[in-house]
Motif scaffolding. Structure first.
Motif, mmCIF file in Angstrom:
data_model
loop_
_atom_site.group_PDB
_atom_site.id
_atom_site.type_symbol
_atom_site.label_atom_id
_atom_site.label_comp_id
_atom_site.label_asym_id
_atom_site.label_seq_id
_atom_site.Cartn_x
_atom_site.Cartn_y
_atom_site.Cartn_z
ATOM 1 N N GLY A 170 23.108 46.539 48.354
ATOM 2 C CA GLY A 170 21.838 46.737 49.044
ATOM 3 C C GLY A 170 20.638 46.848 48.132
ATOM 4 N N LEU A 171 20.829 46.744 46.824
ATOM 5 C CA LEU A 171 19.691 46.742 45.903
ATOM 6 C C LEU A 171 18.957 45.418 46.058
ATOM 7 C CD1 LEU A 171 18.216 48.187 43.524
ATOM 8 C CD2 LEU A 171 19.680 46.848 41.993
ATOM 9 N N SER A 172 17.641 45.494 46.185
ATOM 10 C CA SER A 172 16.842 44.280 46.354
ATOM 11 C C SER A 172 15.698 44.279 45.348
ATOM 12 C CB SER A 172 16.304 44.179 47.780
ATOM 13 O OG SER A 172 15.523 45.314 48.098
ATOM 14 N N GLY A 202 22.492 41.654 39.398
ATOM 15 C CA GLY A 202 23.849 41.334 38.981
ATOM 16 C C GLY A 202 24.624 42.480 38.373
ATOM 17 N N VAL A 203 23.917 43.529 37.865
ATOM 18 C CA VAL A 203 24.641 44.591 37.162
ATOM 19 C C VAL A 203 24.252 46.002 37.596
ATOM 20 C CG1 VAL A 203 24.924 43.118 35.124
ATOM 21 C CG2 VAL A 203 23.012 44.704 35.221
ATOM 22 N N ASN A 204 23.357 46.124 38.591
ATOM 23 C CA ASN A 204 22.882 47.442 39.011
ATOM 24 C C ASN A 204 23.128 47.664 40.500
ATOM 25 O OD1 ASN A 204 21.250 48.452 36.491
ATOM 26 N ND2 ASN A 204 20.638 46.322 36.798
ATOM 27 N N GLN A 205 23.300 48.955 40.878
ATOM 28 C CA GLN A 205 23.562 49.302 42.268
ATOM 29 C C GLN A 205 22.396 50.017 42.942
ATOM 30 O OE1 GLN A 205 27.624 50.864 43.135
ATOM 31 N NE2 GLN A 205 27.885 50.931 40.913
ATOM 32 N N ARG A 252 16.434 51.760 36.311
ATOM 33 C CA ARG A 252 15.575 52.547 35.419
ATOM 34 C C ARG A 252 16.369 53.085 34.226
ATOM 35 N NH1 ARG A 252 11.523 57.450 37.374
ATOM 36 N NH2 ARG A 252 10.382 57.626 35.395
ATOM 37 N N ALA A 253 17.599 53.545 34.479
ATOM 38 C CA ALA A 253 18.419 54.106 33.404
ATOM 39 C C ALA A 253 18.873 53.052 32.410
ATOM 40 C CB ALA A 253 19.637 54.817 34.004
ATOM 41 N N HIS A 254 18.971 51.796 32.859
ATOM 42 C CA HIS A 254 19.497 50.730 32.008
ATOM 43 C C HIS A 254 18.411 49.893 31.323
ATOM 44 C CE1 HIS A 254 23.399 50.756 34.655
ATOM 45 N NE2 HIS A 254 23.379 51.737 33.754
ATOM 46 N N ALA A 259 13.881 47.849 45.241
ATOM 47 C CA ALA A 259 14.141 48.843 46.282
ATOM 48 C C ALA A 259 15.630 48.906 46.560
ATOM 49 C CB ALA A 259 13.363 48.502 47.550
ATOM 50 N N ASP A 260 16.087 50.064 47.073
ATOM 51 C CA ASP A 260 17.512 50.190 47.393
ATOM 52 C C ASP A 260 17.703 50.744 48.797
ATOM 53 O OD1 ASP A 260 17.291 53.021 47.225
ATOM 54 O OD2 ASP A 260 17.793 53.020 45.100
ATOM 55 N N ARG A 261 18.952 50.753 49.238
ATOM 56 C CA ARG A 261 19.253 51.104 50.628
ATOM 57 C C ARG A 261 19.078 52.597 50.916
ATOM 58 N NH1 ARG A 261 25.608 49.683 50.944
ATOM 59 N NH2 ARG A 261 24.599 47.868 51.855
#
Length: 322
Positions: free
Chosen positions: A69-71, A105-108, A114-116, A141-143
């Motif tokens: 759901g990360l957009s 591709g690599v974040n949720q 932000r951390a990466h 943005a995320d869910r």
């Protein structure tokens, strides 16, 4: 802009406005896909995602949503963006137009992005299609309802928590946010009667609370207009939200011919993209048609070994009712 539904779900929607013909379509990038960067580096995705993209050297996706759901969406950031001139050892070196591939591709979540950020280095590289470096910034943005803006300028990387939920082009997000202070009088109701030396002036009609809402095509005016419309948009259930989000984006469409650039070309809205986060789906509406196409992220698509393209018809379909 982001949109919150009545049942606690979220969407991200955008217009893609550009003078150069981008020719993108919905594409699904599968899990464990190895991206080959123009910098000579590569990385492998953990998560599948869907968005608007095209294959150049490798696939470039400019907006989309992943299986968690990360957009994210890229927007032009002319005269403001600043990237590294050289690759940095020990970091993933990417061009600006490749960053959405990494974000999705690599974040949720926005917190993970932000951390990466210390793991990546955005390098000055020309986009083959334009033969020029591309100045960009990103809305993410995320869910869970979190929204952020990522900008890279001469003084460093900036991450802004975006409670407003909208973003346009230059200037930087902090400027747009402060500029809203010039429009605190806007509301969706009316205006009270006013006295002018004994004469009572009444509003001419409903909607007077929005007098002064800018309607031009500059990024500064579109930011204010988007913040206003998002604030007063009705919340509807997630399953029918595409209709509401579609109507929210309509006032931001740029028809061909009305926004002339200095180079003689016209900016126009090449497509609208809508990202449903709860049930990761990408909706695509090209300029040439009011029809909306949808691609849902399925296990079958995400487990393929290759990218799946979905060419969208550009012809308007009209149904006769008689």
């Amino acid at each position: 802009m982001t949109y919150a539904t009545s049942d606690g779900q979220y969407w991200l929607a955008r217009t893609m406005d550009f003078g150069f013909e981008l020719g993108g379509n919905p594409v699904v990038i599968p899990r464990k896909y190895n991206f080959q960067s123009v910098t000579g580096r590569s990385f492998t995705t953990k998560f599948g995602f869907v968005g608007a993209g095209a294959k150049l050297q490798d696939y470039i996706v400019v907006d989309g949503v992943n299986e968690h759901g990360l957009s994210a969406a890229t927007l032009y950031f002319s005269d403001e963006a600043h990237y590294s001139d050289q690759p940095v050892s020990g970091k993933l070196n990417l061009a600006s137009f490749e960053l959405v591939n990494w974000i999705l591709g690599v974040n949720q979540s926005t917190a993970e992005v932000r951390a990466h950020l210390d793991q990546i280095n955005v390098v000055n590289f020309a986009l083959p299609l334009l033969k020029a470096n591309v100045p960009l910034h990103w809305i993410i943005a995320d869910r869970a309802g979190h929204c952020g803006v990522l900008e890279m300028q001469a003084e460093g990387i900036h991450w802004y928590d975006n409670q407003i939920g909208v973003m346009t082009n230059s200037p930087d997000f902090a400027w747009h946010r402060q500029n809203l202070g010039n429009y605190v009088q806007l509301e969706n109701g009316g205006q009270p009667d006013r006295q002018f030396n004994g004469y009572t002036a009444k509003q001419i009609g409903p909607g007077a609370g929005a007098l002064g809402l800018p309607g031009d095509y500059t990024s500064t005016s579109r930011f204010v207009r988007a913040a206003f419309m998002r604030e007063y948009a009705p919340a509807v259930p997630d399953k029918v939200a595409i209709n509401t989000v579609n109507h929210l984006l309509e006032p931001f469409d740029i028809p061909r011919g009305v926004k002339l650039q200095a180079n003689g070309k016209f900016d126009y809205t090449q497509y609208r993209g809508y990202m449903q986060m709860s049930n990761p789906t990408y909706y695509f509406q090209p300029y040439q048609s009011s029809d909306i196409s949808a691609v849902h992220l399925t296990e079958a698509l995400m487990n393929k070994s290759t990218v799946t393209d979905f060419p969208v018809p550009r012809e308007q379909q009209v149904t006769a009712l008689n």
